[in-house]
Design an enzyme around this catalytic site. Structure first.
Site, mmCIF file in Angstrom:
data_model
loop_
_atom_site.group_PDB
_atom_site.id
_atom_site.type_symbol
_atom_site.label_atom_id
_atom_site.label_comp_id
_atom_site.label_asym_id
_atom_site.label_seq_id
_atom_site.Cartn_x
_atom_site.Cartn_y
_atom_site.Cartn_z
ATOM 1 N N HIS A 155 0.826 -1.222 0.000
ATOM 2 C CA HIS A 155 0.000 0.000 0.000
ATOM 3 C C HIS A 155 0.856 1.266 0.000
ATOM 4 O O HIS A 155 0.351 2.346 -0.279
ATOM 5 C CB HIS A 155 -0.927 0.001 1.222
ATOM 6 C CG HIS A 155 -2.022 -1.016 1.131
ATOM 7 N ND1 HIS A 155 -3.333 -0.692 0.879
ATOM 8 C CD2 HIS A 155 -2.001 -2.365 1.225
ATOM 9 C CE1 HIS A 155 -4.073 -1.798 0.839
ATOM 10 N NE2 HIS A 155 -3.285 -2.831 1.054
ATOM 11 N N ASP A 363 3.680 9.348 -0.700
ATOM 12 C CA ASP A 363 2.481 8.583 -0.322
ATOM 13 C C ASP A 363 2.264 7.480 -1.355
ATOM 14 O O ASP A 363 2.464 7.716 -2.549
ATOM 15 C CB ASP A 363 1.256 9.514 -0.330
ATOM 16 C CG ASP A 363 0.282 9.191 0.798
ATOM 17 O OD1 ASP A 363 0.187 8.026 1.185
ATOM 18 O OD2 ASP A 363 -0.392 10.134 1.281
HETATM 19 C C1 GDG Z 1 -2.053 3.798 3.303
HETATM 20 C C2 GDG Z 1 -1.028 4.476 2.376
HETATM 21 C C3 GDG Z 1 -2.714 4.417 0.529
HETATM 22 C C4 GDG Z 1 -8.200 9.998 7.964
HETATM 23 N N1 GDG Z 1 -8.520 10.702 9.077
HETATM 24 C C5 GDG Z 1 -9.728 10.282 9.446
HETATM 25 C C6 GDG Z 1 -10.159 9.292 8.563
HETATM 26 N N2 GDG Z 1 -9.199 9.140 7.652
HETATM 27 C C7 GDG Z 1 -9.291 8.215 6.517
HETATM 28 C C8 GDG Z 1 -9.308 8.931 5.193
HETATM 29 C C9 GDG Z 1 -8.850 7.823 4.255
HETATM 30 C C10 GDG Z 1 -7.882 7.030 5.142
HETATM 31 O O1 GDG Z 1 -8.175 7.352 6.489
HETATM 32 C C11 GDG Z 1 -6.434 7.425 4.889
HETATM 33 O O2 GDG Z 1 -6.023 6.862 3.692
HETATM 34 P P1 GDG Z 1 -4.780 7.453 2.902
HETATM 35 O O3 GDG Z 1 -4.709 6.741 1.600
HETATM 36 O O4 GDG Z 1 -4.945 8.912 2.733
HETATM 37 O O5 GDG Z 1 -3.488 7.225 3.813
HETATM 38 P P2 GDG Z 1 -2.887 6.062 4.788
HETATM 39 O O6 GDG Z 1 -3.666 5.910 6.026
HETATM 40 O O7 GDG Z 1 -1.463 6.447 4.995
HETATM 41 O O8 GDG Z 1 -2.987 4.696 3.936
HETATM 42 C C12 GDG Z 1 -1.732 5.303 1.309
HETATM 43 C C13 GDG Z 1 -3.620 3.651 1.482
HETATM 44 O O9 GDG Z 1 -2.869 2.933 2.458
HETATM 45 C C14 GDG Z 1 -4.504 2.649 0.728
HETATM 46 O O10 GDG Z 1 -3.739 1.784 -0.050
HETATM 47 O O11 GDG Z 1 -3.496 5.253 -0.299
HETATM 48 O O12 GDG Z 1 -0.790 5.864 0.424
HETATM 49 O O13 GDG Z 1 -0.125 5.291 3.133
HETATM 50 O O14 GDG Z 1 -9.891 6.978 3.897
HETATM 51 O O15 GDG Z 1 -10.584 9.424 4.925
HETATM 52 N N3 GDG Z 1 -11.349 8.667 8.654
HETATM 53 C C15 GDG Z 1 -12.166 9.046 9.685
HETATM 54 N N4 GDG Z 1 -11.793 9.996 10.598
HETATM 55 C C16 GDG Z 1 -10.595 10.636 10.510
HETATM 56 O O16 GDG Z 1 -10.303 11.511 11.356
HETATM 57 N N5 GDG Z 1 -13.361 8.472 9.789
#
Ligand code: GDG
Length: 473
Positions: A155, A363
């Protein structure tokens, strides 16, 4: 149809609704359809040596949740996974805290997971393990005699060979990945970095498009850009929460626009740089006084690792200094929330924000960029400002692409986003939405499973044949 066995560091709650996030839901749907197992850590520390997993059966699916001992959590989870692999794979050699005990713990837990998983496996299963915590899993399963098709999806980014070489275990990591039949990355860049390492440091040879001969086996190496449940998230965004509605109306009356950022409080997300760019915007454009606010939601994560405490202090100091410098009794330019916000509130908050600011230093993909686009009103959409170092930037070219290290450049693009004419916003958003909708979570899942299924003419189970050895590193 073969059963599916998903292995991830944390086992998901299979009874959860769409409120918890698209990815776990998409995987859980596939499990329900095919039947199978979801195996992972239950998130608890138990006993001196961990303990036996608990099994919950929900229809055709078994949820197998294993506890870990405090030492395993320290060495495997906070240690090798999050103090070595996470910074290394995000190009942050300065933050790598390498200790031999960490790698030993990482290997120990991967082996324990393999042993605990074996009794749940059937010969025709497709095993799919997720992310940097489980690189060694297939190797341990193979040594225990498992011959199932096994896939791995990373990921997070995969670094160039020169950076990977900073880990004393680089050869073991790559060699272990080659025990999988399919190795999936988020982007061309990540898959390219891995292939470069193979070419430079292993005898593996490319024998067809994305196919590598490794000893007597063929391994498929490709990119599978992850997506979201775009339609589900859009529906959530339209169904505005009462409090969010009132906040939006208040801003409309005051003629204030909102820039939004949502990220786990992680040093890879570029939060201080982003905060500085907002400060620079206010400095350069005094006319924006009282017309714009920056809402940053940054829930805590991995606080036991020192680097996370440092980033928190830096961010809080910056938010305080911008507010101290620019606030008035009736305007607070930065609103910073260091708590998780429910998904039901996040989606309408995205919809009510005129700019989505997504500027990680590095990322894998970044799902927030996709969620922001899915949440917008297509008739009056906001503008996505996106880091060139997010995997999402490989395809979301109609966003305003920025370099997160260039504070002035980001401030300029923020200004451009805030002043962009409606027609241009609509044009950019339509293209982005089309991408996010087509390249959604189901498409990602289907593409990976299609790659993982046994090649035509080859039965499901096949030998765990010998693999490539490494040349001297
Ligand atoms: C890894 C990789 C890759 C965030 N704050 C809150 C919240 N979130 C949710 C977001 C989003 C998820 O968490 C974060 O996903 P990201 O993709 O932005 O980043 P990572 O957590 O680092 O994820 C990344 C991912 O895996 C998938 O393969 O894209 O590059 O690092 O859905 O909305 N959700 C809630 N409250 C929050 O305060 N409910």
């Amino acid at each position: 149809m073969s059963r599916l066995v998903i292995v991830s560091n944390r086992v998901a709650d299979l009874r959860a609704s769409t409120q918890t996030g698209g990815l776990a839901v998409a995987l859980a749907d596939a499990l329900r359809e095919r039947g199978g197992v979801w195996f992972g850590w239950n998130g608890e520390k138990e006993g001196e040596t961990g303990g036996d997993p608990t099994v919950e059966t929900i229809g055709k699916v078994k949820r197998v949740a294993a506890p870990l001992s405090p030492q395993d959590v320290a060495d495997y989870y906070f240690g090798y996974a999050n103090s070595v692999l996470w910074p290394l794979f995000h190009y942050r050699l300065d933050l790598v805290d390498y200790r031999p005990a960490f790698f030993a713990g990482y290997s120990r837990v991967n082996e324990t997971f393999a042993r605990q998983l074996v009794p749940f496996l059937k010969p025709d299963d497709l095993v799919w393990s997720h992310d940097y915590h489980l690189i060694l899993l297939a190797g341990h399963l193979r040594r225990l005699g498992c011959r199932q098709r096994m896939g791995f999806f990373l990921h997070i980014p995969f670094p160039p060979p020169d950076l990977l070489h900073a880990s004393p275990n680089h050869a073991e990591l790559v060699d272990a990945l080659l025990d999988y039949d399919v190795i999936g990355f988020q982007t061309h860049t990540d898959a390219g970095n891995f292939k470069l390492y193979l070419a430079e440091h292993t005898p593996a040879v490319e024998v067809g498009k994305n196919r590598f001969r490794v000893g007597e086996r063929t391994v498929l190496i490709d990119r599978f850009p992850i997506g979201i449940d775009a339609a589900g998230f859009a529906a959530l965004a339209e169904d505005a929460d009462e409090e969010v509605k009132i906040d939006l109306m208040r801003r409309q009356v005051l003629g204030r626009r909102q820039i939004i950022g949502v990220d786990r409080l992680d040093y890879s997300k570029g939060l201080p740089e982003r905060m500085k760019a907002f400060g620079r915007l206010l400095e350069r454009h005094p006319e924006l006084e009282k017309t714009v606010t920056f809402l940053q939601i940054a829930p805590p994560t991995r606080e036991e690792v020192d680097a996370y405490g440092d980033i928190r202090m830096e961010l809080e100091a910056l938010a305080g200094s911008i507010n101290g410098r620019f606030s008035d009794f009736n305007w607070t330019p930065v609103r910073y929330i260091h708590r998780p916000v429910s998904r039901g509130k996040l989606a309408p908050l995205f919809r009510g924000s005129q700019v989505g600011l997504v500027t990680p230093l590095r990322d894998g993909m970044n799902l927030v960029a996709k969620e922001y686009v899915a949440a917008q009103d297509p008739d009056n959409p906001g503008v996505l400002v996106l880091s060139k170092f997010a995997g999402a930037a490989e395809e979301m070219r109609q966003a305003l692409i920025v370099n997160p290290y260039d504070i002035d450049g980001m401030a300029r693009q923020l200004h451009r986003a805030l002043t962009m004419p409606l027609k241009e916003r609509q044009r950019r958003h339509a293209a982005l939405l089309d991408h996010v909708t087509r390249q959604n979570a189901s498409a990602w899942l289907a593409a990976f499973l299609a790659a993982l299924k046994p090649p035509a003419g080859q039965g499901e189970a096949r030998g765990a044949a010998s693999k490539a050895g490494h040349e001297a590193a």
